[in-house]
Design an enzyme around this catalytic site. Sequence first.
Site, PDB file in Angstrom:
ATOM      1  N   HIS A 129      14.929   3.059   9.204  1.00 48.82           N
ATOM      2  CA  HIS A 129      15.385   1.695   8.878  1.00 48.82           C
ATOM      3  C   HIS A 129      16.541   1.296   9.791  1.00 48.82           C
ATOM      4  O   HIS A 129      16.585   0.174  10.308  1.00 48.82           O
ATOM      5  CB  HIS A 129      15.914   1.631   7.431  1.00 48.82           C
ATOM      6  N   LYS A 154       6.509   0.764  -6.607  1.00 49.06           N
ATOM      7  CA  LYS A 154       7.339   1.969  -6.476  1.00 49.06           C
ATOM      8  C   LYS A 154       8.389   2.025  -7.582  1.00 49.06           C
ATOM      9  O   LYS A 154       8.922   0.993  -7.987  1.00 49.06           O
ATOM     10  CB  LYS A 154       8.087   1.963  -5.128  1.00 49.06           C
ATOM     11  N   ARG A 206       5.239   1.856  11.785  1.00 48.54           N
ATOM     12  CA  ARG A 206       5.292   3.271  12.166  1.00 48.54           C
ATOM     13  C   ARG A 206       3.986   3.740  12.784  1.00 48.54           C
ATOM     14  O   ARG A 206       3.983   4.440  13.778  1.00 48.54           O
ATOM     15  CB  ARG A 206       5.595   4.139  10.932  1.00 48.54           C
ATOM     16  N   SER A 250      11.129   6.686   3.163  1.00 50.86           N
ATOM     17  CA  SER A 250      12.022   7.013   2.039  1.00 50.86           C
ATOM     18  C   SER A 250      11.298   7.910   1.038  1.00 50.86           C
ATOM     19  O   SER A 250      11.907   8.816   0.461  1.00 50.86           O
ATOM     20  CB  SER A 250      12.482   5.738   1.338  1.00 50.86           C
TER      21      SER A 250
HETATM   22  O1  PNS Z   1      10.334  -0.820   1.795  1.00 52.88           O
HETATM   23  P1  PNS Z   1       9.086  -1.364   1.159  1.00 52.88           P
HETATM   24  O2  PNS Z   1       8.972  -0.876  -0.265  1.00 52.88           O
HETATM   25  O3  PNS Z   1       7.852  -1.087   1.966  1.00 52.88           O
HETATM   26  O4  PNS Z   1       9.265  -2.966   1.136  1.00 52.88           O
HETATM   27  C1  PNS Z   1       8.269  -3.821   0.570  1.00 52.88           C
HETATM   28  C2  PNS Z   1       8.897  -5.155   0.186  1.00 52.88           C
HETATM   29  C3  PNS Z   1      10.014  -4.934  -0.843  1.00 52.88           C
HETATM   30  C4  PNS Z   1       9.462  -5.836   1.412  1.00 52.88           C
HETATM   31  C5  PNS Z   1       7.760  -6.046  -0.431  1.00 52.88           C
HETATM   32  O5  PNS Z   1       7.217  -5.402  -1.552  1.00 52.88           O
HETATM   33  C6  PNS Z   1       8.262  -7.438  -0.805  1.00 52.88           C
HETATM   34  O6  PNS Z   1       8.356  -8.301   0.041  1.00 52.88           O
HETATM   35  N1  PNS Z   1       8.601  -7.627  -2.100  1.00 52.88           N
HETATM   36  C7  PNS Z   1       9.132  -8.891  -2.581  1.00 52.88           C
HETATM   37  C8  PNS Z   1       8.091  -9.679  -3.365  1.00 52.88           C
HETATM   38  C9  PNS Z   1       7.158 -10.428  -2.427  1.00 52.88           C
HETATM   39  O7  PNS Z   1       7.529 -11.337  -1.705  1.00 52.88           O
HETATM   40  N2  PNS Z   1       5.862 -10.017  -2.467  1.00 52.88           N
HETATM   41  C10 PNS Z   1       4.835 -10.681  -1.721  1.00 52.88           C
HETATM   42  C11 PNS Z   1       4.493 -10.001  -0.440  1.00 52.88           C
HETATM   43  S1  PNS Z   1       2.924 -10.641   0.058  1.00 52.88           S
END
Ligand code: PNS
Length: 159
Positions: free
Chosen positions: A17, A41, A90, A127
């Site tokens: 990150h 998660k 990645r 993570s």
């Molecule tokens: O680090 P991660 O868990 O891969 O991040 C994923 C994250 C938190 C960026 C994604 O789940 C997200 O954007 N969540 C917020 C809710 C949202 O906007 N969801 C719609 C995505 S199409």
Amino acid sequence: MKRAVCPGSFDPITYGHLDIIKRASAHFDQVVVAVLENRTKSSLFSVAERIEMIRETTSNLSNVIVDSWSGLLVDYCKSNDIQAIVKGLRAVSDFDYELQMAQVNLQGSGVETMFMATAPTHSFLSSSLVKELAHYGGDVSTMVPPSINEALKLRVAGK
Ligand code: PNS
């Protein structure tokens, strides 16, 4: 002002990150690292703990700020005048899900997603992997900064 967001769960923040955040900060006037909820998660650290860890480990980057949001990422972007979402890719395994999210976010709001190739040294790093290793006493010192390593050791010991 060109503003971007690096969104994620950051549970906890890793060198992968940090590499993306640092490289993004070179291309935008301001980068917001936003701790968001990922409904798929469960988390080891609270949002407040994750924010504190990100603040500490990005304190050397003067145009990086840290925030949290519970809601849609695109709504956060609209409310905060953010034009771009920056994500690290990645491997090809990330691509399908990230592409779907980028397309949904673009369609819903017009906010662009920009992908940065993860540095090869971090291509396997996540993570979830860090938490799994730490849980079983594995060495994660090459994957997270020392303060995060200490916080992980305490948390998996139940403290
Ligand atoms: O680090 P991660 O868990 O891969 O991040 C994923 C994250 C938190 C960026 C994604 O789940 C997200 O954007 N969540 C917020 C809710 C949202 O906007 N969801 C719609 C995505 S199409």
